[in-house]
Design an enzyme around this catalytic site. Structure first.
Site, PDB file in Angstrom:
ATOM      1  N   ASP A  52       0.827  -1.202   0.000  1.00 29.16           N
ATOM      2  CA  ASP A  52       0.000   0.000   0.000  1.00 29.16           C
ATOM      3  C   ASP A  52       0.864   1.255   0.000  1.00 29.16           C
ATOM      4  OD1 ASP A  52       0.893  -0.163   2.618  1.00 29.16           O
ATOM      5  OD2 ASP A  52      -1.092  -0.086   3.541  1.00 29.16           O
ATOM      6  N   SER A  53       2.195   1.060   0.046  1.00 31.38           N
ATOM      7  CA  SER A  53       3.131   2.164  -0.175  1.00 31.38           C
ATOM      8  C   SER A  53       2.976   2.731  -1.578  1.00 31.38           C
ATOM      9  CB  SER A  53       4.574   1.697   0.049  1.00 31.38           C
ATOM     10  OG  SER A  53       4.820   0.465  -0.608  1.00 31.38           O
ATOM     11  N   GLU A  94       8.315  -4.207  11.323  1.00 38.75           N
ATOM     12  CA  GLU A  94       8.801  -2.914  10.841  1.00 38.75           C
ATOM     13  C   GLU A  94       9.267  -2.015  11.979  1.00 38.75           C
ATOM     14  OE1 GLU A  94       7.521   0.839   7.944  1.00 38.75           O
ATOM     15  OE2 GLU A  94       6.219  -0.924   8.099  1.00 38.75           O
ATOM     16  N   ASP A 152      -0.944  -6.108  -0.176  1.00 44.49           N
ATOM     17  CA  ASP A 152      -1.431  -5.440   1.031  1.00 44.49           C
ATOM     18  C   ASP A 152      -2.924  -5.201   0.945  1.00 44.49           C
ATOM     19  OD1 ASP A 152       0.617  -5.088   2.874  1.00 44.49           O
ATOM     20  OD2 ASP A 152       1.335  -3.229   1.960  1.00 44.49           O
ATOM     21  N   LYS A 169      -1.577  -9.438   2.824  1.00 47.56           N
ATOM     22  CA  LYS A 169      -0.923  -9.008   4.069  1.00 47.56           C
ATOM     23  C   LYS A 169      -1.792  -7.954   4.731  1.00 47.56           C
ATOM     24  CE  LYS A 169       2.825  -6.266   4.128  1.00 47.56           C
ATOM     25  NZ  LYS A 169       2.377  -5.106   4.979  1.00 47.56           N
ATOM     26  N   GLU A 183      -2.159  -5.472   8.597  1.00 45.26           N
ATOM     27  CA  GLU A 183      -1.461  -4.938   9.758  1.00 45.26           C
ATOM     28  C   GLU A 183      -2.238  -5.204  11.037  1.00 45.26           C
ATOM     29  OE1 GLU A 183       0.418  -1.093   7.314  1.00 45.26           O
ATOM     30  OE2 GLU A 183      -0.732  -0.765   9.159  1.00 45.26           O
TER      31      GLU A 183
END
Length: 271
Positions: free
Chosen positions: A51-52, A189, A90, A120, A122
């Site tokens: 998602d970066s 991270e 993501d 993925k 978070e």
């Protein structure tokens, strides 16, 4: 890297094998077909459609604005280029937090419409219900602990996480919970290296670090940062393996100058 590592298709099972024999796992982001072809050809084990993309592709300050449709577009572009690497996508902000039914629906859309290999997300205990529901559909899940960029407004800073004992213990507990739930791996991270080593040592599944030290099972970076395309982002964990910003700037400036002077195209470049 061995020929076997370059040619065998990477699966979640293979990643577990790599951890078991102590072979480090390489992971890198990609968001489009052309870049993914290069990353794949270079022998990267795992390609993350992160998602970066919200930052490096769309110019947003945080990862929050990117939508599920946009992530599917980027992931579909990447999977067309990849034959060997494991492709992880993501799940964007708002598609899995607090609603496990929506989480499953979002994950199914990603898998069906992109043909990626895994998703993925978070968080730890807070997202376990969503993790369980997605896994129940046979969709591989990778976790993400430590600094979680989708929660930036909650913490208000991108500083190192889990430096204090209470937060470190929560991270460790969350990692065990994600493993017990069935996640095949976890990204850690921006946490202390000693904590990264402890988590990697206690868990059977692979731990991929980004600013989590050298004792985890692999590393991931954002490709635009690693290749020096972006210049304003310089955390301690980032090693720039190229300076494409300078090279691209010079090439484009030369192109413009040749057009202005009439040097391009020359006689050999015309029909």
């Amino acid at each position: 890297m061995s020929t076997d590592s370059k040619t065998r298709v990477v699966t979640t099972y293979r990643l577990a094998e790599m951890k078991a024999r102590g072979e480090k796992i390489s992971m890198l982001t990609a968001y489009d077909y052309s870049m993914a072809r290069i990353v794949e050809s270079a022998g990267v084990d795992v390609i993350l459609v992160g998602d970066s993309a919200a930052n490096v592709m769309a110019g947003h300050e945080t990862t929050l604005p990117i939508t599920l449709d946009q992530m599917i577009y980027h992931a579909r572009s990447v999977t067309r280029a990849v034959k060997r690497a494991l492709v992880v996508v993501d799940m964007p902000f708002g598609t899995y937090q607090g609603n496990s039914k929506e989480a499953l629906s979002s994950a199914i859309r990603i898998m069906k419409e992109t043909e990626a290999d895994a998703i993925k997300l978070e968080g730890g205990e807070e997202v376990l219900e969503s993790v369980g529901r997605i896994l129940s559909a046979g969709i591989p899940v990778m976790g993400h602990l430590g600094l979680t960029p989708q929660s930036i407004h909650k913490y208000g800073t991108y500083t190192v996480r889990a430096k204090e004992e209470a937060e470190a213990q929560k991270l460790l507990r969350d990692a065990h919970l994600l493993e017990e739930a069935g996640c095949f791996g976890i990204v850690l991270e921006k946490i202390p290296a000693a904590l990264g080593a402890r988590v990697a040592g206690e868990l059977r599944i692979p731990l991929i670090g980004i600013g989590a030290g050298n004792s985890v099972d692999g590393q991931v970076l954002v490709i635009h940062d690693m290749l020096g395309i972006t210049t304003e982002f310089s955390p301690r964990f980032l090693r720039r393996y190229a300076d494409l910003h300078t090279q691209m700037m010079a090439g484009i400036q030369n192109y413009v100058a040749d057009i202005k002077s009439g040097a391009f195209p020359n006689e050999q470049e015309q029909y």
